[in-house]
Every structure is written in structure tokens, then in C-alpha cells.
Design an enzyme around this catalytic site. Structure first.
Site, PDB file in Angstrom:
ATOM      1  N   PHE A  30      -0.261  10.420  -7.318  1.00 33.54           N
ATOM      2  CA  PHE A  30      -0.213   8.979  -7.221  1.00 33.54           C
ATOM      3  C   PHE A  30      -0.833   7.950  -8.441  1.00 33.54           C
ATOM      4  O   PHE A  30      -0.978   6.948  -8.336  1.00 33.54           O
ATOM      5  CB  PHE A  30      -0.806   8.397  -5.812  1.00 33.54           C
ATOM      6  CG  PHE A  30      -0.339   9.354  -4.503  1.00 33.54           C
ATOM      7  CD1 PHE A  30       1.101   9.505  -4.552  1.00 33.54           C
ATOM      8  CD2 PHE A  30      -1.323   9.426  -3.673  1.00 33.54           C
ATOM      9  CE1 PHE A  30       1.533  10.070  -3.494  1.00 33.54           C
ATOM     10  CE2 PHE A  30      -0.722  10.296  -2.532  1.00 33.54           C
ATOM     11  CZ  PHE A  30       0.853  10.442  -2.207  1.00 33.54           C
TER      12      PHE A  30
ATOM     13  N   TRP B  26       2.241   1.755  -3.462  1.00 27.14           N
ATOM     14  CA  TRP B  26       1.555   2.117  -4.450  1.00 27.14           C
ATOM     15  C   TRP B  26       1.433   3.550  -4.405  1.00 27.14           C
ATOM     16  O   TRP B  26       1.024   4.450  -5.465  1.00 27.14           O
ATOM     17  CB  TRP B  26       0.100   1.550  -3.846  1.00 27.14           C
ATOM     18  CG  TRP B  26      -1.066   2.233  -4.742  1.00 27.14           C
ATOM     19  CD1 TRP B  26      -1.581   1.457  -6.119  1.00 27.14           C
ATOM     20  CD2 TRP B  26      -1.881   3.274  -4.713  1.00 27.14           C
ATOM     21  NE1 TRP B  26      -2.505   2.389  -6.587  1.00 27.14           N
ATOM     22  CE2 TRP B  26      -2.767   3.336  -5.699  1.00 27.14           C
ATOM     23  CE3 TRP B  26      -1.821   4.243  -3.704  1.00 27.14           C
ATOM     24  CZ2 TRP B  26      -3.778   4.250  -5.937  1.00 27.14           C
ATOM     25  CZ3 TRP B  26      -2.907   5.348  -3.902  1.00 27.14           C
ATOM     26  CH2 TRP B  26      -3.741   5.336  -4.810  1.00 27.14           C
ATOM     27  N   HIS B  27       1.463   4.314  -3.227  1.00 30.40           N
ATOM     28  CA  HIS B  27       1.391   5.722  -2.929  1.00 30.40           C
ATOM     29  C   HIS B  27       2.629   6.278  -3.675  1.00 30.40           C
ATOM     30  O   HIS B  27       2.575   7.590  -4.213  1.00 30.40           O
ATOM     31  CB  HIS B  27       1.408   6.200  -1.450  1.00 30.40           C
ATOM     32  CG  HIS B  27      -0.036   6.175  -1.166  1.00 30.40           C
ATOM     33  ND1 HIS B  27      -0.176   4.919  -0.379  1.00 30.40           N
ATOM     34  CD2 HIS B  27      -0.933   6.731  -0.988  1.00 30.40           C
ATOM     35  CE1 HIS B  27      -1.621   4.943   0.100  1.00 30.40           C
ATOM     36  NE2 HIS B  27      -2.163   6.210  -0.276  1.00 30.40           N
ATOM     37  N   GLY B  28       3.789   5.689  -3.745  1.00 33.20           N
ATOM     38  CA  GLY B  28       4.818   6.238  -4.282  1.00 33.20           C
ATOM     39  C   GLY B  28       6.200   5.743  -4.176  1.00 33.20           C
ATOM     40  O   GLY B  28       6.318   4.991  -3.126  1.00 33.20           O
TER      41      GLY B  28
ATOM     42  N   SER C  95       0.839  -1.174   0.240  1.00 40.55           N
ATOM     43  CA  SER C  95      -0.025  -0.115  -0.119  1.00 40.55           C
ATOM     44  C   SER C  95       0.816   1.530  -0.193  1.00 40.55           C
ATOM     45  O   SER C  95       0.528   2.266  -0.653  1.00 40.55           O
ATOM     46  CB  SER C  95      -1.028  -0.014   1.237  1.00 40.55           C
ATOM     47  OG  SER C  95      -1.609   1.244   1.277  1.00 40.55           O
TER      48      SER C  95
END
Lengths: 323, 478
Positions: free
Chosen positions: B478, B325-327, B322
Site C-alpha cells: 500500500f 488509500w489501500h489500493g 480509506s
């Protein structure tokens, strides 16, 4: 051709109700917005004043001053021996200088000299892409120079509401004018009474004016050349100069950007018969008390500079001529 | 084209009128119009990446059909892995390549080795994380036999690129959105009015709260050394409010717009700052992403079944995924790890499903215990957001050390007046609406019409008052 009933038939009753509700709800907002727009456009301001002045008097002007706030603050036409007008404005970039020139094409009957500052930031920035890009709307609305189709740049209400409310309050309720220039276009706001901290303003302005890259450099050089070519066609002389600034500003400049600006201005001036360039950045005639802040002269400095400009015009007249 | 821009407020009514006036009679026209509008909307940001979006859509559409038609497991696997690897490949290339390359260089530099690998300098296609996850969920569901592939390319394309959710979600599921796209939408007055209300609340959260908080937070985070510990605490709290109002504001606008077109999107936020524990927070924050990871990663890994080691592993994998996924930044990984640590006790003590209902349901005020639990949870979340917001791990630790300095007991830097007034209003309205799908939903039919209208006009005035140049939404990156 479909009649009105047929179009309404396509809407369901729910949809009709929604459109009706939305229209009634939006109507006051639209009316208020429209009133605001009209009220704001009626407020006299520097752009409106200068545009109107040039509409009526461009044929009488001998010396035209263009440029950003530096020229706005430092060149007072009252001290220039020829009929002059200062058409510069806050953050006015070279492209807008050229656009103003072209807008009055055919009306510069007496124009002999165009004065344009080539400052530390002039070749590295544009108005549309800088922090003052909101000023583009003033050229679209008041000068009629259409440079942007963006709706933000074509309506006054796209400016922030607190600023607009303040303007409306100041003009309509307190009868205060938005015009901050003299009749000949020189800025009245850079008064020695409101002198700024030279150390702080020097650092801040130098940082603000230092470019991250040179993406606009070639474009601005091209504009400079276009201004020269345009003037050449009209047998008008161009005087480029770099504005005087206080040491706290100069010391914080990026040496490469500064060197490149001065070299480019010098090189261009040397290549054209109608152009001269003067670097006055560190001119010793300007003392601490002549500055409003580290990169703008006050009325005392402005008087000195404007008088000096008469000499520079004479030098330009004598030193260069196109055959 | 941002939701909070004038351009969008021209685009939306045009599409809306065409949708209900011209395309109203026919499902195909409705979907074709939505598709054209969505591609135009995306192209306004960067037209070149529309081709990437179309390519990804075509690949998943075709792979879906091939997977369902496959006569043997090898062929089925081939198409599944082709789609998954190409989707993830693009995501990794645009989003993670430089991060992993530079991290690798730094790592081997410790051993005295130096290499100069190929690094790419490309902009991240906006929304790539969102539409890639749309496609992945579709392909995984088909592979698992949970759904049948969509045979209509236009329907599938709208599912992937429907403009309200294209840039920053909610991350939709084929099982939820596709059936709606296969049915002709009829105009629903109440749904549309509620959509407008939700858009209004979303704009309020974004422009009035998030953008104002950003002004304060950006100063403190950028120029940390010149501010006191108390200013840092305030900045951390305001960032927590900023990111909530920014992202949930975006989501409210997206869901509200979809309602105008007769489409219901998945809920993405359920008043997360009223959570009593971290597990509840994660059930209420970015719900569409949390449930995506739960369904496609956590449960396949074994979920909360198995031994202590397996449970721990699963939790950490999900939170690191997770975070990534944001960066591509170690700060996100630290944020993910911190949240994994927060949630661990409740998993082991099996208290993670204690608070399934909204707090103080049917009551006006929470109990003291509930209030305390909410404050502690909020405090933990605020602390984790410091890592999320900081430029680097070092900057995050500097920020924390500043909080722990003696200047913590000084008066903080002045907060803009608007924030002081509107944050309490935000929390009051959200509290009042916490049992509904969005804060203003309950307000819709309550109270005299005149008062409701006055409140709407007041909200619009405040939005205009604080509206500056359109600010990007945080989750666009994102």
C-alpha cells in the site's frame, strides 16, 4: 589514536548499561548459533562429498556428468565404460555446471566427454531465482564457488531451524548420513521401492518447470555456448541430451517452451564441431516401471539409460571431430 | 531490506552504534545520520525511487515556507494546491492510473464503445502512500495555520523519511515528530530496553503468527473450490489474525526501532480485536490513518454534525477514501463500504463513543456482555476482511457462498500445529497487556528476572524456528 577510556567516555552510563545488558543477553544466542553453524558444516553431504571427490580425482575423470536432479537420477557412472563421475545435483542450473567446470580448470587432465542435460526448464530457469535458491549456499560453503555475497547464501544456520535440528539429530544422535549419492555421485534416493504417483507428479512437475517468461533464456543459451567453448579449448566433447520422461509429464508441457528448447539445443549442437545433442524425452525404451516419478528414472531406468549413454558417447566420438 | 531479514539485523546495529557513538554529541549529526540511513534503507529496495522521495520532500519543504510567507491568499492557495496536487498526482499515477483506466474501458464497453488508452506498467514505489500522507498533513497544517513551517531541510527530510516509518507508517504528524527531531536525543536505557521488547513481540507476531496463518489462508483463498465451507470460515478468521499480526507486528518493530533512537512514534494499534463495537474498532485499528482521515477529511466535511444525509455522505466518503488509500481494487471499495454500513447505526444512535476505555479495565476477565460484544464485532470484521483479501468481488462472493454451503458443518482442513498453539498465547499476552502501549510493556518489570529472560529466549527460539525466507509485510503493497 583514541584509547579505550576515551571511547568509553563517549558512552553515557545508561548506554554502557544497555550495551552490557544486550551483550550478556545476546551472547548465549551467538554462541549457540556459532555451535550450530560448526556442527552443520561438519555433517557430510552430497555437495561436500562431490567437492572433495573432484578436488582429489578430477585429473582421473574421463566422462563428467553435470546437470540437475534428472542427470543425478538417471546417469550411474558404474555402467559407463569410461572413468566417470556424476557431479550433478538437485536443481543445479547450467550456470553452476559451468562454474564447477571452471573451478577445476587445469585439473581435467583426462577429461574427454562432458554430459549435460538440456531439459525442458534448463534454458528458462536459474538456481538463484527459483524455488530452490536456498541451495546456492551449498556451492558457496562446500564447493567454494562464491556466487553470492548475501549472508543467507553463506551460512548454514540461515536454513530453517526445524530442518537444521533434524539434520543435527540425524547425524549426531542417530548416526544417519546426509549423503544420498553413490561413491561415483549417482543419486540413491530415486528407488523403485518409493515409486511416486506418475499422474500427479507429472502434472505438478510440468507446472513447476513451465516458465512464466523467458527472461533467463538468453543468459542460459550464453552459458551453454560458454561450456562448449570451454570444452573446445580443452579438446573435450560435449553431449547434450533431453532427459526421458513419462507421458504424464510430457503431455502437460508447454509446447512452445519445449519446442524452443529442443530447437535451440539442436541449433547450438549443429554449430559446434565438439557438440552433439540427443532428444530422449519420449524415448520408447523407457517403460512405466523405469520411472521413479514422471520426470525421474529409478535405478532400473537409470541402468538402461547409463548403458545407452555408452552408445551415445560412441556416436559422439564417431560423428563429430574438430580439426 | 525487510525488518525480518538478516540484512536489516546488520544494518540496524551499525546505524545504532554510529548514532550513539559518533553522532551522539550533536543534533545535526544525529539527524544527518538518520537521513543518510533512511535513504540507504529506501535505496536497498529501489534506488531510483529515492529521487522521487527527495523530490516530494523538497516540494513540500519549499511549499511550506512559501505558504507561510505568502503575502496574499492567492499566492498561499497557489503553493498549497501545487503541493497537494503534485503529491496526489504522483500517488494517483503510480497507484490508481491503471485501475481507473481499465475501469473506464470496462464501463464504456457496456455502451458498445472500445478504446485503447495508454496504460503504464510501473512498479508501485514502496511506502508512497505513507510518505505522501506525511507531506500532505504537513502542508495542510501550515495552510490552516496550525503549525509553522520547518526551516531546516534535514529535520524536515528526516520527518518524511525516517526509516522505521518510511515503508508502512505509522503516518506521523509534524506536530508530533518534528519537535522531537529538533531536540537532541539523549540515550534512555529504559526506553531502549522497552523498544527491544516491542521489536521482539513484533517479530513474534509477524514470523510466528502472520506468516504461519498466511500459509493456510493462501491455500484456501487460491484454491477455494477444493476446500470445505468450514475451512473457508477458518481461513477468514485466520486472515483476520494474519493481517493484524502482520501490520501491528510491523508497527511494533517500527516503534521499537524508533525508541532505540530516542524517538517516540504515534501509536498505530490498540488491541483492536478486543473492541466491543465497530466505532471502537476503528479507534484502535491503524490509528494513525484513521485519525488522519478524521482530521483532514471527516471533520472538514462536517463530521457528525448536520442532517442525516450529510452524516451519511461524510461517513461513506471517509470509508471510500480509506479503501482507495489501500489500493486500486473494487474489493477494497467493497470492504470500505461494508465498514461504513457497519458504523452507521452507532453514528445515528450516538453510541459511537460509548466504549472509549479499553474493555474490562482493571479486571482480569470481561463480563458476558462484553465478551459477546467483542465476539460479534470480531465476526463482522472477519466478514469484511474477506473482501479485502479476495482477488476480486466475484471471488469474494464465491468464498462467502462456499461458507454458506453444507460443507460448513464438515471438519476443516488441517491447520498447522504452530498456529493452534501460538494464537491462544498471542491473545492471552495481548489481553494481559491491553492497558499498556504494547503487549510486552507490562511484562517488563513484572515477575522474577529469570522467568522473564526464559520467556524472551523462548520467544527468540520460536521466531528462529518459524523463520523461513523473509516474507513481505502485507502493508508494503500500500
Amino acid at each position: 589514536m583514541p584509547d579505550r577510556r576515551r571511547i568509553l567516555f563517549i558512552f553515557s552510563s545508561e548506554m554502557n548499561k544497555f550495551y552490557k545488558c544486550l551483550t550478556i543477553f545476546s551472547l548465549p544466542i551467538l554462541i549457540v548459533s556459532l555451535c550450530f553453524e560448526l556442527l552443520l558444516r561438519e555433517i557430510p553431504n552430497n555437495y561436500k562429498y562431490k567437492s572433495n571427490y573432484l578436488d582429489e580425482n578430477s585429473k582421473n575423470i574421463t566422462v563428467l556428468i553435470l546437470g540437475s536432479s534428472h542427470a543425478f537420477a538417471e546417469l550411474n557412472p558404474a555402467y559407463i565404460k569410461y572413468s566417470s563421475f556424476n557431479a550433478s545435483n538437485f536443481s543445479q542450473s547450467l550456470e553452476f555446471d559451468f562454474k564447477i567446470l571452471k573451478k577445476y580448470d587445469g585439473k581435467w587432465n583426462n577429461l574427454k566427454y562432458i554430459i549435460v542435460p538440456v531439459d525442458y526448464f534448463s534454458l528458462y530457469s536459474t538456481l538463484e531465482n527459483g524455488i530452490e535458491s536456498w541451495r546456492v549456499r551449498n556451492y558457496n560453503i562446500y564447493y567454494g564457488i562464491h556466487t553470492s555475497c548475501n549472508i543467507y547464501d553463506n551460512i548454514e544456520i540461515s536454513n530453517n531451524l526445524p530442518a537444521n535440528l533434524l539434520r543435527i539429530n540425524n547425524f549426531y544422535l542417530r548416526q544417519m548420513s546426509d549423503i544420498t549419492c553413490s561413491t561415483s555421485g549417482w543419486a540413491l534416493t530415486y528407488s523403485s521401492k518409493n515409486k511416486q504417483d506418475l499422474l500427479k507428479s507429472g502434472k505438478e512437475a510440468a507446472e513447476r518447470h513451465s516458465a512464466k517468461n523467458n527472461q533467463y533464456f538468453n543468459r542460459n543459451v550464453q552459458v551453454l555456448k560458454s561450456i562448449i567453448e570451454y570444452a573446445k579449448g580443452k579438446k573435450v566433447k560435449i553431449i547434450f541430451y533431453t532427459s526421458p520422461a513419462y507421458t504424464t509429464y510430457v503431455e502437460n508441457l508447454n509446447p512452445d517452451q519445449l519446442k524452443n528448447t529442443i530447437n535451440t539445443a539442436t541449433k547450438i549442437a549443429n554449430s559446434y564441431c565438439n557438440t552433439v545433442y540427443f532428444n530422449l524425452l519420449t524415448d520408447s525404451i523407457f517403460k512405466k516401471d523405469d520411472f521413479f516419478d514422471a520426470d525421474h528414472l529409478n535405478e532400473v531406468g537409470s541402468k538402461k539409460f547409463s548403458i545407452k549413454m555408452n552408445n551415445l558417447i560412441d556416436i559422439a566420438e564417431k560423428s563429430k571431430s574438430c580439426r | 531490506m525487510l525488518f525480518n531479514s538478516i540484512d536489516f539485523f546488520i544494518f540496524l546495529p551499525v546505524v545504532f552504534i554510529l548514532y550513539w557513538l559518533v553522532a551522539n554529541k550533536n543534533l545535526i549529526f544525529q539527524n544527518l545520520l538518520l537521513l543518510a540511513a533512511s535513504y540507504f534503507f529506501y535505496a536497498c529496495w529501489d534506488w531510483r525511487f529515492v529521487f522521487l522521495l527527495i523530490f516530494s520532500t523538497c516540494l513540500d519543504f519549499y511549499s511550506g515556507i512559501k505558504i507561510s510567507k505568502a503575502s496574499n491568499i492567492t499566492s498561499k492557495r497557489f503553493w498549497f494546491w501545487l503541493s497537494v496536487s503534485v503529491n496526489l498526482g504522483f500517488l494517483c499515477l503510480f497507484k490508481y492510473y491503471n485501475f481507473f483506466a481499465s475501469s473506464f474501458i470496462q464501463f464504456i464497453a457496456h455502451f458498445g464503445l472500445r478504446i485503447d488508452p495508454f496504460t503504464i506498467n510501473v512498479i508501485l514505489p514502496v511506502g508512497i502512500s505513507f510518505y505522501t500522507f506525511h507531506g500532505l498533513s504537513y502542508i495542510i497544517d501550515i495552510y490552516k495555520g496550525a503549525i509553522k513551517p520547518e526551516r531546516n531541510f534535514v529535520n524536515y527530510s528526516v520527518f518524511v523519511s525516517f526509516f522505521p516509518l518510511l515503508i508502512a507508517g505509522p503516518i506521523e504528524r509534524a506536530t508530533h515528530l518534528l519537535p522531537q527531531l529538533k531536540t537532541k536525543r539523549n540515550f534512555d536505557y529504559n526506553k531502549s530496553i522497552d523498544g527491544c521488547r516491542q521489536i521482539l513481540w513484533g517479530l513474534f507476531k509477524k514470523i510466528v503468527i502472520a506468516d504461519q496463518c498466511a500459509l493456510y489462508c493462501n491455500h484456501i483463498f487460491r484454491d477455494s473450490a477444493n476446500y470445505s465451507g468450514s475451512s473457508h470460515v477458518l481461513a477468514a478468521v485466520l486472515f483476520a489474525i494474519q493481517i493484524y499480526c502482520d501490520f501491528s507486528g510491523y508497527t511494533d518493530i517500527a516503534i521499537g526501532i524508533a525508541k532505540l533512537f530516542g524517538i517516540e512514534l504515534l501509536r498505530n494499534f490498540a488491541f483492536p480485536y478486543f473492541s466491543r463495537d465497530i466505532a471502537e474498532f476503528w479507534r484502535r485499528w491503524h490509528i494513525s490513518l484513521s485519525s488522519w482521515f478524521k482530521d483532514y477529511l471527516y471533520i472538514p466535511l462536517g463530521g457528525s454534525k448536520g442532517g442525516t444525509l450529510q452524516k451519511t455522505r461524510n461517513i461513506f466518503i471517509v470509508f471510500i477514501a480509506s479503501a482507495l488509500w489501500h489500493g486500486a481494487n473494487w474489493t477494497f471499495i467493497a470492504w470500505g463500504l461494508l465498514n461504513a454500513i457497519y458504523i452507521m447505526p452507532s453514528i445515528f444512535l450516538k453510541t459511537n463513543r460509548n466504549n472509549l476505555e479499553i474493555v474490562a479495565k482493571g479486571k482480569i476477565l470481561p463480563t458476558f456482555k462484553e465478551t459477546l460484544a467483542m465476539v460479534v464485532t470480531f465476526g463482522l470484521i472477519v466478514f469484511s476482511w474477506i473482501f479485502f483479501r479476495a482477488e476480486s468481488i466475484g471471488a469474494a462472493f464465491k468464498f462467502i457462498s462456499k461458507i454458506l454451503s453444507f460443507s460448513l458443518f464438515s471438519i476443516p482442513a488441517v491447520v498447522p500445529k504452530g498456529i493452534i498453539i501460538f494464537i491462544p498465547i498471542l491473545f492471552m499476552v495481548e489481553w494481559a497487556g491491553r492497558e499498556h502501549s504494547h503487549a510486552l510493556e507490562c511484562f517488563g518489570n513484572k515477575g522474577p528476572r529469570l522467568i522473564r529472560l526464559a520467556v524472551y529466549y523462548l520467544l527468540i527460539f520460536v521466531i528462529f524456528y518459524y523463520a523461513g525466507p523473509s516474507q513481505n509485510f502485507i502493508y508494503f503493497q500500500f
